[in-house]
Write a protein that holds these residues in place. Sequence first.
Motif, PDB file in Angstrom:
ATOM      1  N   GLY A   1     120.192 -26.736  81.689  1.00  0.00           N
ATOM      2  CA  GLY A   1     121.306 -26.155  80.945  1.00  0.00           C
ATOM      3  C   GLY A   1     122.382 -25.561  81.829  1.00  0.00           C
ATOM      4  O   GLY A   1     123.552 -25.486  81.422  1.00  0.00           O
ATOM      5  N   VAL A   2     122.015 -25.095  83.013  1.00  0.00           N
ATOM      6  CA  VAL A   2     123.015 -24.524  83.923  1.00  0.00           C
ATOM      7  C   VAL A   2     123.536 -25.566  84.904  1.00  0.00           C
ATOM      8  O   VAL A   2     124.191 -25.218  85.894  1.00  0.00           O
ATOM      9  N   GLY A   3     123.197 -26.835  84.674  1.00  0.00           N
ATOM     10  CA  GLY A   3     123.794 -27.901  85.466  1.00  0.00           C
ATOM     11  C   GLY A   3     122.959 -28.445  86.591  1.00  0.00           C
ATOM     12  O   GLY A   3     123.448 -29.244  87.394  1.00  0.00           O
ATOM     13  N   ALA A   4     121.689 -28.027  86.701  1.00  0.00           N
ATOM     14  CA  ALA A   4     120.846 -28.562  87.771  1.00  0.00           C
ATOM     15  C   ALA A   4     120.481 -30.014  87.472  1.00  0.00           C
ATOM     16  O   ALA A   4     120.349 -30.406  86.304  1.00  0.00           O
TER      17      ALA A   4
ATOM     18  N   HIS B   1     112.260 -25.354  90.667  1.00  0.00           N
ATOM     19  CA  HIS B   1     111.748 -24.450  89.630  1.00  0.00           C
ATOM     20  C   HIS B   1     110.338 -24.819  89.167  1.00  0.00           C
ATOM     21  O   HIS B   1     109.447 -23.979  89.193  1.00  0.00           O
TER      22      HIS B   1
ATOM     23  N   GLU C   1     114.425 -26.724  80.588  1.00  0.00           N
ATOM     24  CA  GLU C   1     115.635 -26.716  79.754  1.00  0.00           C
ATOM     25  C   GLU C   1     116.660 -25.734  80.296  1.00  0.00           C
ATOM     26  O   GLU C   1     117.878 -26.019  80.305  1.00  0.00           O
ATOM     27  N   ALA C   2     116.212 -24.571  80.769  1.00  0.00           N
ATOM     28  CA  ALA C   2     117.140 -23.582  81.313  1.00  0.00           C
ATOM     29  C   ALA C   2     117.823 -24.093  82.575  1.00  0.00           C
ATOM     30  O   ALA C   2     119.038 -23.922  82.756  1.00  0.00           O
ATOM     31  N   ALA C   3     117.048 -24.741  83.447  1.00  0.00           N
ATOM     32  CA  ALA C   3     117.626 -25.264  84.690  1.00  0.00           C
ATOM     33  C   ALA C   3     118.625 -26.376  84.403  1.00  0.00           C
ATOM     34  O   ALA C   3     119.726 -26.414  84.976  1.00  0.00           O
TER      35      ALA C   3
ATOM     36  N   THR D   1     115.705 -29.425  89.251  1.00  0.00           N
ATOM     37  CA  THR D   1     114.863 -28.730  88.268  1.00  0.00           C
ATOM     38  C   THR D   1     113.389 -28.779  88.666  1.00  0.00           C
ATOM     39  O   THR D   1     112.673 -27.767  88.617  1.00  0.00           O
TER      40      THR D   1
END
Length: 433
Positions: free
Chosen positions: A323-326, A335, A319-321, A331
């Motif tokens: 969320g920053v546009g990856a 990650h 979700e974090a990846a 992702t």
Amino acid sequence: MTDAAISPGAPAARPAESARDALLKKRHRSEKLFRAQGIAAIIIAMIFLVVLVGRIVAQGYSTFETHTLTVPVYLNPERIDTTAIEGVNFDYIVAEAMMKKLGVQDDDLGTTSGKIMDLTSRDFGNQLLQMVKKDHSLIGKTVNVTGSVKADADLYYKGEIKRSTAEGDRKLDNQQLDWLDKLKNDGTVKTGFNTKFFTNSDSTEPEQAGVWGAVIGSAMMLIITAVIAIPVGVLAAVYLEEFAPKNRWTDVIEVNINNLAAVPSIVYGLLGLALFINWLHVPRGSPLVGGLVLALMALPTVIIATRSSLKAVPPSIREAALGVGASKAQTVFHHVLPLAMPGVMTGAILSLAHALGETAPLLMIGMVAFVPGAPENFASSATVLPVQVFIWENASERAFHERTAAAIIVLLVFMIVMNAAAVILRRRFERRW
């Protein structure tokens, strides 16, 4: 509340407390019984393991010890024809030197020399041949040659063949045992570490047989297995876990992958025989076809282990990846997969260790043949450690059974090293969420 109000209820609570106490005691007894059963199971398993390993070590440790002797040999020019050096009977020349050392004479039938040759390895004659081929000036001189005693003589020195056994029930007669005792007593026979067991390949002579060719064959086969099974298995797991739609078809694929992990290994041997040898004409009995078959067998395990590792990565990372546009691929490959890599490597190494110990599928693809040397390339004939163990165990000579246990020890060391590597990698890169 008055005493009169309390006193009627007090006797009624005792049966309930008694019932709770009885239930609690029953639960405690069950827990103690479960613990006792678990400890008993562990003890039984440890006893079986100790008996198994102890039996193998007790039978095979003597292989790592060998007996050698040095013989001064006179290279009689009358017996050595330099124009046909390959046809010279160097084994008999060594036997003559041994007869001179023991102070015995040969008869017209060559009985004594024949008994002497049953005590010395043919490696003596081969060494003399190579020495004379390399330097003809040695002819007419006396040279010292060091080699192993024959396998039966080695077993006598190790106590496996006893003089108390009836002469007709053992391969060495009393005269040969007397000669061996004399050589031992005068210091001609030396005891040392059997390096040839690790540097020689298979041989029809037990005292010259080693595991070098099988170790090289196993290593080459595992390289093929790793190169195919790990990338394919990881990519398949990543697609199924991260990208594949959840529908009936992916459910069918997942169920079949789980079932394939439990298929008997000989079935993979039959598949490899039909697919790689009969259809694709991959060389039979080569590390290439062996690696391909074991790759098929290791694939389900790699996929299952990789999917479990990917599932263990918290959703917050994805979700974090995102969320920053990856992208989805960024992702996963930047990650999620790196974080899951310790589990992936552990699963891959354990699947390779499991494949290393397989024998049945390799027998089906022709890796049971006698191969006297190490394979030169991935397409040449080879043998591997489990098959080497199988071949030696079925040999008629008693000395090969001793080497069977020693080869099992080498195989176990291989597998322990691979499992230890998996544990180290997991602990080194493991992350707790």
